[in-house]
Design a protein around this motif. Structure first.
Motif, PDB file in Angstrom:
ATOM      1  N   ALA A  40       0.822  -1.205   0.000  1.00 15.37           N
ATOM      2  CA  ALA A  40       0.000   0.000   0.000  1.00 15.37           C
ATOM      3  C   ALA A  40       0.857   1.258   0.000  1.00 15.37           C
ATOM      4  CB  ALA A  40      -0.927  -0.012   1.213  1.00 15.37           C
ATOM      5  N   LEU A  41       1.984   1.231   0.722  1.00 13.37           N
ATOM      6  CA  LEU A  41       2.872   2.392   0.754  1.00 13.37           C
ATOM      7  C   LEU A  41       3.598   2.574  -0.573  1.00 13.37           C
ATOM      8  CD1 LEU A  41       4.448   2.310   4.330  1.00 13.37           C
ATOM      9  CD2 LEU A  41       2.786   3.923   3.402  1.00 13.37           C
ATOM     10  N   TYR A  42       3.981   1.475  -1.244  1.00 17.54           N
ATOM     11  CA  TYR A  42       4.593   1.616  -2.570  1.00 17.54           C
ATOM     12  C   TYR A  42       3.618   2.291  -3.543  1.00 17.54           C
ATOM     13  CZ  TYR A  42       8.281  -1.604  -1.046  1.00 17.54           C
ATOM     14  OH  TYR A  42       9.327  -2.187  -0.383  1.00 17.54           O
ATOM     15  N   ALA A  43       2.346   1.856  -3.490  1.00 18.95           N
ATOM     16  CA  ALA A  43       1.330   2.447  -4.357  1.00 18.95           C
ATOM     17  C   ALA A  43       1.075   3.907  -3.982  1.00 18.95           C
ATOM     18  CB  ALA A  43       0.036   1.639  -4.265  1.00 18.95           C
ATOM     19  N   ALA A  44       1.046   4.178  -2.664  1.00 16.57           N
ATOM     20  CA  ALA A  44       0.815   5.554  -2.227  1.00 16.57           C
ATOM     21  C   ALA A  44       1.948   6.473  -2.673  1.00 16.57           C
ATOM     22  CB  ALA A  44       0.664   5.598  -0.707  1.00 16.57           C
ATOM     23  N   ALA A  45       3.182   5.996  -2.641  1.00 16.43           N
ATOM     24  CA  ALA A  45       4.323   6.814  -3.063  1.00 16.43           C
ATOM     25  C   ALA A  45       4.185   7.211  -4.526  1.00 16.43           C
ATOM     26  CB  ALA A  45       5.623   6.052  -2.833  1.00 16.43           C
ATOM     27  N   VAL A  46       3.773   6.257  -5.365  1.00 20.64           N
ATOM     28  CA  VAL A  46       3.632   6.552  -6.791  1.00 20.64           C
ATOM     29  C   VAL A  46       2.471   7.516  -7.031  1.00 20.64           C
ATOM     30  CG1 VAL A  46       3.261   5.553  -9.064  1.00 20.64           C
ATOM     31  CG2 VAL A  46       4.589   4.305  -7.367  1.00 20.64           C
ATOM     32  N   LEU A  47       1.364   7.325  -6.320  1.00 18.78           N
ATOM     33  CA  LEU A  47       0.211   8.206  -6.509  1.00 18.78           C
ATOM     34  C   LEU A  47       0.501   9.631  -6.053  1.00 18.78           C
ATOM     35  CD1 LEU A  47      -2.763   5.900  -5.448  1.00 18.78           C
ATOM     36  CD2 LEU A  47      -2.288   6.799  -7.732  1.00 18.78           C
ATOM     37  N   THR A  48       1.238   9.803  -4.977  1.00 17.05           N
ATOM     38  CA  THR A  48       1.565  11.157  -4.525  1.00 17.05           C
ATOM     39  C   THR A  48       2.575  11.828  -5.443  1.00 17.05           C
ATOM     40  OG1 THR A  48       3.261  10.249  -3.042  1.00 17.05           O
ATOM     41  CG2 THR A  48       1.091  10.681  -2.096  1.00 17.05           C
ATOM     42  N   ALA A  49       3.352  11.041  -6.171  1.00 22.94           N
ATOM     43  CA  ALA A  49       4.321  11.635  -7.098  1.00 22.94           C
ATOM     44  C   ALA A  49       3.619  12.342  -8.253  1.00 22.94           C
ATOM     45  CB  ALA A  49       5.270  10.568  -7.639  1.00 22.94           C
ATOM     46  N   ALA A  50       2.437  11.852  -8.648  1.00 20.89           N
ATOM     47  CA  ALA A  50       1.742  12.414  -9.808  1.00 20.89           C
ATOM     48  C   ALA A  50       1.453  13.901  -9.658  1.00 20.89           C
ATOM     49  CB  ALA A  50       0.465  11.632 -10.075  1.00 20.89           C
ATOM     50  N   PRO A  51       0.870  14.361  -8.534  1.00 21.29           N
ATOM     51  CA  PRO A  51       0.619  15.809  -8.417  1.00 21.29           C
ATOM     52  C   PRO A  51       1.801  16.608  -7.912  1.00 21.29           C
ATOM     53  CG  PRO A  51      -0.343  14.671  -6.553  1.00 21.29           C
ATOM     54  CD  PRO A  51       0.217  13.608  -7.438  1.00 21.29           C
ATOM     55  N   LEU A  52       2.778  15.927  -7.265  1.00 23.38           N
ATOM     56  CA  LEU A  52       3.880  16.661  -6.641  1.00 23.38           C
ATOM     57  C   LEU A  52       5.097  16.827  -7.540  1.00 23.38           C
ATOM     58  CD1 LEU A  52       3.809  15.129  -3.049  1.00 23.38           C
ATOM     59  CD2 LEU A  52       2.990  17.362  -3.746  1.00 23.38           C
ATOM     60  N   LEU A  53       5.320  15.899  -8.457  1.00 26.73           N
ATOM     61  CA  LEU A  53       6.533  15.898  -9.269  1.00 26.73           C
ATOM     62  C   LEU A  53       6.193  16.070 -10.738  1.00 26.73           C
ATOM     63  CD1 LEU A  53       8.361  12.894  -7.549  1.00 26.73           C
ATOM     64  CD2 LEU A  53       8.461  15.314  -6.934  1.00 26.73           C
TER      65      LEU A  53
END
Length: 363
Positions: A40-53
Protein backbone atom coordinates in the motif's frame (compact mmCIF):
# COMPACT_ATOMS: atom_id res chain seq x y z
CA UNK A 1 6.45 21.75 -14.12
CA UNK A 2 5.82 20.41 -10.64
CA UNK A 3 2.09 19.98 -10.80
CA UNK A 4 -0.73 22.24 -9.70
CA UNK A 5 0.09 25.30 -7.67
CA UNK A 6 -2.02 24.07 -4.77
CA UNK A 7 0.69 21.51 -4.08
CA UNK A 8 3.52 23.99 -4.42
CA UNK A 9 2.26 26.42 -1.78
CA UNK A 10 3.44 24.44 1.31
CA UNK A 11 7.00 24.47 -0.04
CA UNK A 12 9.50 22.19 -1.68
CA UNK A 13 9.47 19.75 1.25
CA UNK A 14 6.22 18.29 -0.10
CA UNK A 15 8.17 17.03 -3.11
CA UNK A 16 10.07 14.70 -0.79
CA UNK A 17 6.89 12.87 0.25
CA UNK A 18 7.11 10.10 -2.42
CA UNK A 19 10.68 9.29 -1.38
CA UNK A 20 9.65 9.30 2.30
CA UNK A 21 6.84 6.84 1.58
CA UNK A 22 9.18 4.57 -0.36
CA UNK A 23 11.66 4.63 2.51
CA UNK A 24 8.90 3.86 5.00
CA UNK A 25 7.75 0.93 2.86
CA UNK A 26 11.26 -0.55 2.78
CA UNK A 27 11.66 -0.15 6.55
CA UNK A 28 8.33 -1.86 7.19
CA UNK A 29 9.18 -4.73 4.83
CA UNK A 30 12.55 -5.27 6.52
CA UNK A 31 11.23 -5.02 10.09
CA UNK A 32 8.12 -7.22 9.76
CA UNK A 33 7.54 -10.89 8.96
CA UNK A 34 7.38 -11.92 5.28
CA UNK A 35 3.62 -12.30 5.59
CA UNK A 36 3.28 -8.53 6.14
CA UNK A 37 3.47 -6.44 2.96
CA UNK A 38 3.99 -2.69 2.54
CA UNK A 39 2.46 -2.73 -0.95
CA UNK A 40 0.00 0.00 0.00
CA UNK A 41 2.87 2.39 0.75
CA UNK A 42 4.59 1.62 -2.57
CA UNK A 43 1.33 2.45 -4.36
CA UNK A 44 0.82 5.55 -2.23
CA UNK A 45 4.32 6.81 -3.06
CA UNK A 46 3.63 6.55 -6.79
CA UNK A 47 0.21 8.21 -6.51
CA UNK A 48 1.56 11.16 -4.53
CA UNK A 49 4.32 11.63 -7.10
CA UNK A 50 1.74 12.41 -9.81
CA UNK A 51 0.62 15.81 -8.42
CA UNK A 52 3.88 16.66 -6.64
CA UNK A 53 6.53 15.90 -9.27
CA UNK A 54 7.03 16.37 -12.98
CA UNK A 55 6.76 13.53 -15.51
CA UNK A 56 10.36 12.41 -15.06
CA UNK A 57 10.02 12.30 -11.29
CA UNK A 58 6.74 10.36 -11.52
CA UNK A 59 8.27 7.75 -13.84
CA UNK A 60 11.35 7.38 -11.62
CA UNK A 61 9.15 6.95 -8.54
CA UNK A 62 7.05 4.29 -10.29
CA UNK A 63 10.09 2.33 -11.45
CA UNK A 64 11.70 2.62 -8.02
CA UNK A 65 8.54 1.39 -6.29
CA UNK A 66 8.31 -1.66 -8.56
CA UNK A 67 12.00 -2.54 -8.22
CA UNK A 68 12.00 -2.09 -4.43
CA UNK A 69 8.93 -4.28 -4.07
CA UNK A 70 10.56 -6.89 -6.32
CA UNK A 71 13.77 -6.65 -4.28
CA UNK A 72 11.84 -7.31 -1.08
CA UNK A 73 10.41 -10.49 -2.58
CA UNK A 74 13.92 -11.52 -3.63
CA UNK A 75 15.31 -10.80 -0.18
CA UNK A 76 12.70 -12.95 1.55
CA UNK A 77 12.66 -15.54 -1.24
CA UNK A 78 10.62 -15.21 -4.40
CA UNK A 79 8.28 -18.18 -4.83
CA UNK A 80 6.33 -17.07 -7.89
CA UNK A 81 2.99 -17.31 -6.13
CA UNK A 82 -0.18 -15.69 -7.40
CA UNK A 83 -0.10 -13.30 -4.41
CA UNK A 84 3.38 -12.07 -5.34
CA UNK A 85 2.49 -11.57 -9.00
CA UNK A 86 -0.71 -9.82 -7.99
CA UNK A 87 1.15 -7.37 -5.75
CA UNK A 88 3.77 -6.57 -8.38
CA UNK A 89 1.05 -6.14 -11.01
CA UNK A 90 -0.79 -3.77 -8.72
CA UNK A 91 2.28 -1.59 -8.17
CA UNK A 92 3.03 -1.56 -11.91
CA UNK A 93 -0.57 -0.67 -12.76
CA UNK A 94 -0.63 2.15 -10.23
CA UNK A 95 2.67 3.44 -11.63
CA UNK A 96 1.25 3.59 -15.17
CA UNK A 97 -1.95 5.22 -13.94
CA UNK A 98 0.12 7.81 -12.05
CA UNK A 99 1.89 8.80 -15.26
CA UNK A 100 -1.50 9.39 -16.89
CA UNK A 101 -2.68 11.31 -13.81
CA UNK A 102 0.46 13.46 -13.89
CA UNK A 103 -0.17 14.41 -17.52
CA UNK A 104 -3.83 15.16 -16.80
CA UNK A 105 -2.99 17.41 -13.84
CA UNK A 106 -0.33 19.18 -15.87
CA UNK A 107 -2.87 19.87 -18.63
CA UNK A 108 -5.43 21.18 -16.13
CA UNK A 109 -2.79 23.35 -14.49
CA UNK A 110 -1.89 24.83 -17.88
CA UNK A 111 -5.55 25.60 -18.56
CA UNK A 112 -5.97 27.18 -15.14
CA UNK A 113 -2.91 29.35 -15.63
CA UNK A 114 -4.22 30.43 -19.03
CA UNK A 115 -7.62 31.31 -17.52
CA UNK A 116 -5.92 33.36 -14.82
CA UNK A 117 -3.89 35.21 -17.44
CA UNK A 118 -7.09 36.00 -19.32
CA UNK A 119 -8.78 37.16 -16.11
CA UNK A 120 -5.81 39.39 -15.31
CA UNK A 121 -5.96 40.88 -18.81
CA UNK A 122 -9.70 41.54 -18.38
CA UNK A 123 -9.05 43.22 -15.06
CA UNK A 124 -6.38 45.47 -16.54
CA UNK A 125 -8.68 46.38 -19.44
CA UNK A 126 -11.78 47.05 -17.34
CA UNK A 127 -10.39 48.21 -14.00
CA UNK A 128 -7.61 50.45 -15.19
CA UNK A 129 -5.28 51.99 -12.67
CA UNK A 130 -6.27 55.59 -11.97
CA UNK A 131 -3.84 58.39 -12.91
CA UNK A 132 -1.27 59.02 -10.23
CA UNK A 133 -2.10 62.71 -10.16
CA UNK A 134 -4.23 65.47 -11.63
CA UNK A 135 -3.33 68.96 -10.48
CA UNK A 136 -3.25 68.92 -6.69
CA UNK A 137 -5.07 65.57 -6.49
CA UNK A 138 -3.31 62.26 -5.96
CA UNK A 139 -4.96 58.88 -6.58
CA UNK A 140 -4.45 55.25 -5.64
CA UNK A 141 -6.66 52.17 -6.04
CA UNK A 142 -6.62 48.57 -4.85
CA UNK A 143 -8.79 45.59 -5.71
CA UNK A 144 -9.03 42.26 -3.92
CA UNK A 145 -11.38 39.52 -5.07
CA UNK A 146 -13.07 37.33 -2.47
CA UNK A 147 -11.54 34.22 -4.04
CA UNK A 148 -7.77 34.13 -4.19
CA UNK A 149 -7.90 32.33 -7.56
CA UNK A 150 -10.07 35.08 -9.08
CA UNK A 151 -8.82 38.30 -10.62
CA UNK A 152 -12.03 40.26 -11.01
CA UNK A 153 -15.48 40.24 -9.48
CA UNK A 154 -18.46 42.53 -9.07
CA UNK A 155 -16.77 45.67 -7.71
CA UNK A 156 -15.77 48.58 -9.91
CA UNK A 157 -13.97 51.91 -9.83
CA UNK A 158 -12.81 54.51 -12.34
CA UNK A 159 -11.29 58.00 -12.44
CA UNK A 160 -11.82 60.35 -15.38
CA UNK A 161 -10.24 63.79 -15.79
CA UNK A 162 -12.93 65.85 -17.52
CA UNK A 163 -13.56 69.50 -18.51
CA UNK A 164 -15.94 69.66 -15.53
CA UNK A 165 -13.40 68.47 -12.99
CA UNK A 166 -12.14 65.07 -11.90
CA UNK A 167 -14.96 62.54 -11.71
CA UNK A 168 -14.66 59.27 -9.83
CA UNK A 169 -16.96 56.31 -9.36
CA UNK A 170 -16.98 53.25 -7.17
CA UNK A 171 -19.67 50.60 -7.25
CA UNK A 172 -20.75 47.13 -6.22
CA UNK A 173 -22.76 44.94 -8.56
CA UNK A 174 -25.29 42.67 -6.93
CA UNK A 175 -24.41 39.12 -7.87
CA UNK A 176 -21.33 37.21 -8.95
CA UNK A 177 -19.93 35.43 -11.97
CA UNK A 178 -19.99 36.46 -15.60
CA UNK A 179 -23.17 38.53 -15.23
CA UNK A 180 -21.43 40.69 -12.62
CA UNK A 181 -18.33 41.08 -14.79
CA UNK A 182 -20.53 42.14 -17.73
CA UNK A 183 -22.30 44.67 -15.54
CA UNK A 184 -18.94 46.03 -14.35
CA UNK A 185 -17.68 46.47 -17.92
CA UNK A 186 -20.95 48.09 -19.03
CA UNK A 187 -21.08 50.50 -16.09
CA UNK A 188 -17.44 51.58 -16.33
CA UNK A 189 -17.71 52.08 -20.10
CA UNK A 190 -20.83 54.20 -19.69
CA UNK A 191 -19.27 56.24 -16.89
CA UNK A 192 -16.10 57.02 -18.83
CA UNK A 193 -18.09 58.20 -21.83
CA UNK A 194 -20.77 60.13 -19.93
CA UNK A 195 -18.28 61.74 -17.54
CA UNK A 196 -16.63 63.48 -20.48
CA UNK A 197 -19.92 64.53 -22.12
CA UNK A 198 -22.42 65.43 -19.42
CA UNK A 199 -21.89 68.83 -17.79
CA UNK A 200 -23.95 68.02 -14.67
CA UNK A 201 -23.84 65.17 -12.20
CA UNK A 202 -27.59 64.78 -12.53
CA UNK A 203 -27.30 64.07 -16.27
CA UNK A 204 -24.37 61.75 -15.63
CA UNK A 205 -26.39 59.71 -13.13
CA UNK A 206 -29.31 59.52 -15.57
CA UNK A 207 -26.97 58.04 -18.18
CA UNK A 208 -25.71 55.47 -15.69
CA UNK A 209 -29.25 54.58 -14.63
CA UNK A 210 -30.35 54.03 -18.24
CA UNK A 211 -27.29 51.90 -18.96
CA UNK A 212 -27.92 49.62 -15.97
CA UNK A 213 -31.61 49.22 -16.77
CA UNK A 214 -30.83 48.41 -20.40
CA UNK A 215 -28.22 45.85 -19.36
CA UNK A 216 -30.77 44.19 -17.08
CA UNK A 217 -33.32 44.04 -19.89
CA UNK A 218 -30.83 42.60 -22.36
CA UNK A 219 -29.46 40.01 -19.93
CA UNK A 220 -32.89 38.41 -19.52
CA UNK A 221 -34.19 36.45 -16.58
CA UNK A 222 -33.26 39.14 -14.04
CA UNK A 223 -35.92 41.41 -12.65
CA UNK A 224 -35.30 45.00 -11.71
CA UNK A 225 -35.52 44.08 -8.03
CA UNK A 226 -32.73 41.50 -8.37
CA UNK A 227 -30.16 43.32 -10.45
CA UNK A 228 -28.79 46.65 -9.29
CA UNK A 229 -25.55 48.47 -8.56
CA UNK A 230 -24.81 50.48 -5.45
CA UNK A 231 -22.50 53.34 -6.32
CA UNK A 232 -20.94 56.63 -5.28
CA UNK A 233 -19.98 59.22 -7.88
CA UNK A 234 -17.65 62.04 -6.83
CA UNK A 235 -16.90 65.25 -8.72
CA UNK A 236 -13.96 67.38 -7.62
CA UNK A 237 -13.83 70.84 -9.25
CA UNK A 238 -10.49 72.11 -10.48
CA UNK A 239 -10.62 75.05 -8.12
CA UNK A 240 -11.90 75.21 -4.58
CA UNK A 241 -11.85 72.94 -1.56
CA UNK A 242 -14.98 70.85 -1.97
CA UNK A 243 -16.24 67.62 -3.49
CA UNK A 244 -19.70 66.84 -4.83
CA UNK A 245 -21.07 63.38 -4.07
CA UNK A 246 -24.00 61.34 -5.32
CA UNK A 247 -24.63 58.23 -3.24
CA UNK A 248 -26.97 55.60 -4.67
CA UNK A 249 -27.36 53.07 -1.88
CA UNK A 250 -23.62 52.63 -1.34
CA UNK A 251 -21.57 52.65 1.90
CA UNK A 252 -20.76 56.22 2.91
CA UNK A 253 -17.27 57.43 1.86
CA UNK A 254 -14.65 58.16 4.49
CA UNK A 255 -12.95 61.53 4.87
CA UNK A 256 -9.49 61.38 6.43
CA UNK A 257 -8.68 64.74 8.03
CA UNK A 258 -5.74 65.79 10.20
CA UNK A 259 -8.01 65.76 13.26
CA UNK A 260 -9.82 62.49 12.62
CA UNK A 261 -11.76 60.22 10.30
CA UNK A 262 -15.48 60.55 9.61
CA UNK A 263 -18.12 59.08 7.36
CA UNK A 264 -19.62 61.32 4.67
CA UNK A 265 -23.23 60.20 4.93
CA UNK A 266 -25.68 61.37 2.27
CA UNK A 267 -28.25 63.88 3.46
CA UNK A 268 -30.95 62.01 1.56
CA UNK A 269 -30.67 58.24 0.97
CA UNK A 270 -31.26 57.08 -2.59
CA UNK A 271 -31.90 53.75 -4.28
CA UNK A 272 -29.15 51.92 -6.19
CA UNK A 273 -28.72 52.16 -9.94
CA UNK A 274 -31.30 50.01 -11.69
CA UNK A 275 -33.99 50.86 -9.14
CA UNK A 276 -34.35 54.53 -10.02
CA UNK A 277 -37.92 54.04 -11.25
CA UNK A 278 -38.95 53.26 -7.68
CA UNK A 279 -37.52 56.49 -6.30
CA UNK A 280 -39.10 59.91 -6.02
CA UNK A 281 -37.70 63.36 -6.56
CA UNK A 282 -34.62 64.63 -8.40
CA UNK A 283 -31.07 63.40 -7.89
CA UNK A 284 -29.59 64.71 -4.64
CA UNK A 285 -26.02 66.03 -4.69
CA UNK A 286 -24.10 66.49 -1.43
CA UNK A 287 -21.36 69.12 -1.39
CA UNK A 288 -18.78 68.67 1.37
CA UNK A 289 -15.49 70.31 2.22
CA UNK A 290 -12.33 68.74 0.85
CA UNK A 291 -9.46 70.82 2.26
CA UNK A 292 -5.81 70.43 1.38
CA UNK A 293 -4.27 67.52 3.23
CA UNK A 294 -7.54 65.55 3.33
CA UNK A 295 -8.07 62.14 1.74
CA UNK A 296 -11.40 60.90 0.46
CA UNK A 297 -11.73 57.12 0.54
CA UNK A 298 -14.32 55.44 -1.68
CA UNK A 299 -14.75 51.73 -0.98
CA UNK A 300 -17.09 48.77 -1.34
CA UNK A 301 -18.70 46.89 1.54
CA UNK A 302 -15.98 44.25 1.47
CA UNK A 303 -14.08 46.69 3.71
CA UNK A 304 -16.63 47.47 6.42
CA UNK A 305 -18.17 43.97 6.38
CA UNK A 306 -14.84 42.21 6.92
CA UNK A 307 -15.15 40.18 10.13
CA UNK A 308 -12.69 38.74 12.59
CA UNK A 309 -13.07 35.29 14.16
CA UNK A 310 -15.40 36.71 16.81
CA UNK A 311 -17.70 38.11 14.12
CA UNK A 312 -16.81 41.77 14.72
CA UNK A 313 -16.96 44.04 11.66
CA UNK A 314 -13.93 46.08 10.64
CA UNK A 315 -14.39 49.71 11.64
CA UNK A 316 -11.94 52.07 9.88
CA UNK A 317 -12.89 55.15 11.91
CA UNK A 318 -11.56 53.38 14.99
CA UNK A 319 -8.11 52.95 13.45
CA UNK A 320 -6.39 56.30 14.17
CA UNK A 321 -3.01 55.07 12.95
CA UNK A 322 -4.25 55.18 9.36
CA UNK A 323 -4.26 58.99 9.44
CA UNK A 324 -0.47 59.02 9.66
CA UNK A 325 -0.20 58.17 5.95
CA UNK A 326 -0.23 61.28 3.77
CA UNK A 327 0.10 59.53 0.39
CA UNK A 328 -2.95 57.66 -0.94
CA UNK A 329 -0.99 54.54 -1.94
CA UNK A 330 0.60 54.33 1.52
CA UNK A 331 -2.82 54.74 3.12
CA UNK A 332 -4.32 51.90 1.08
CA UNK A 333 -1.38 49.59 1.76
CA UNK A 334 -1.69 50.25 5.49
CA UNK A 335 -5.46 49.84 5.35
CA UNK A 336 -5.27 46.47 3.58
CA UNK A 337 -2.62 45.22 6.00
CA UNK A 338 -4.84 46.27 8.90
CA UNK A 339 -7.89 44.55 7.42
CA UNK A 340 -5.92 41.33 6.89
CA UNK A 341 -4.79 41.40 10.51
CA UNK A 342 -8.38 41.92 11.61
CA UNK A 343 -9.76 39.02 9.55
CA UNK A 344 -6.80 36.69 9.88
CA UNK A 345 -6.41 36.70 6.10
CA UNK A 346 -9.91 35.40 5.35
CA UNK A 347 -11.94 37.00 2.53
CA UNK A 348 -15.70 36.74 2.20
CA UNK A 349 -16.43 39.49 -0.32
CA UNK A 350 -14.72 41.48 -3.05
CA UNK A 351 -13.13 44.73 -1.92
CA UNK A 352 -12.35 47.80 -4.03
CA UNK A 353 -10.64 50.89 -2.61
CA UNK A 354 -10.12 54.28 -4.26
CA UNK A 355 -8.26 57.02 -2.35
CA UNK A 356 -8.08 60.65 -3.49
CA UNK A 357 -5.76 62.97 -1.60
CA UNK A 358 -5.96 66.76 -1.94
CA UNK A 359 -2.58 68.40 -1.54
CA UNK A 360 0.40 69.22 -3.74
CA UNK A 361 2.77 67.87 -1.13
CA UNK A 362 1.53 64.28 -1.21
CA UNK A 363 3.58 62.95 -4.12
Amino acid sequence: MAGPAVWQRPGELWRLLPAVLLGAAVVIDFSTPPTVSAAALYAAAVLTAAPLLDLRGTVITGVAAFLLDLAMFGYFGFHGTATEFSELSMVATVAMFSVFLNRLLDHLHTQLRSARDVAAAVQRAVLRDPPRASGSLRFAARYEAARTDAQIGGDLYAVVDTPFGVRCVIGDVRGKGLDAVRAVANSIGTFREAALQEPSLTALMERLERAVVLELELSGGVTGLEGFITTVVAEIPRHGDEVRLVNRGHPAPLMFLPDGVRYVDPLRPALPLGLGALGTGPEHIDTVGFPEGATLLLYTDGLTEARNREGDFYEPVQRPGLMEHARPDALLDALLADVHRHTGGRRTDDMALLAITHGAGTV
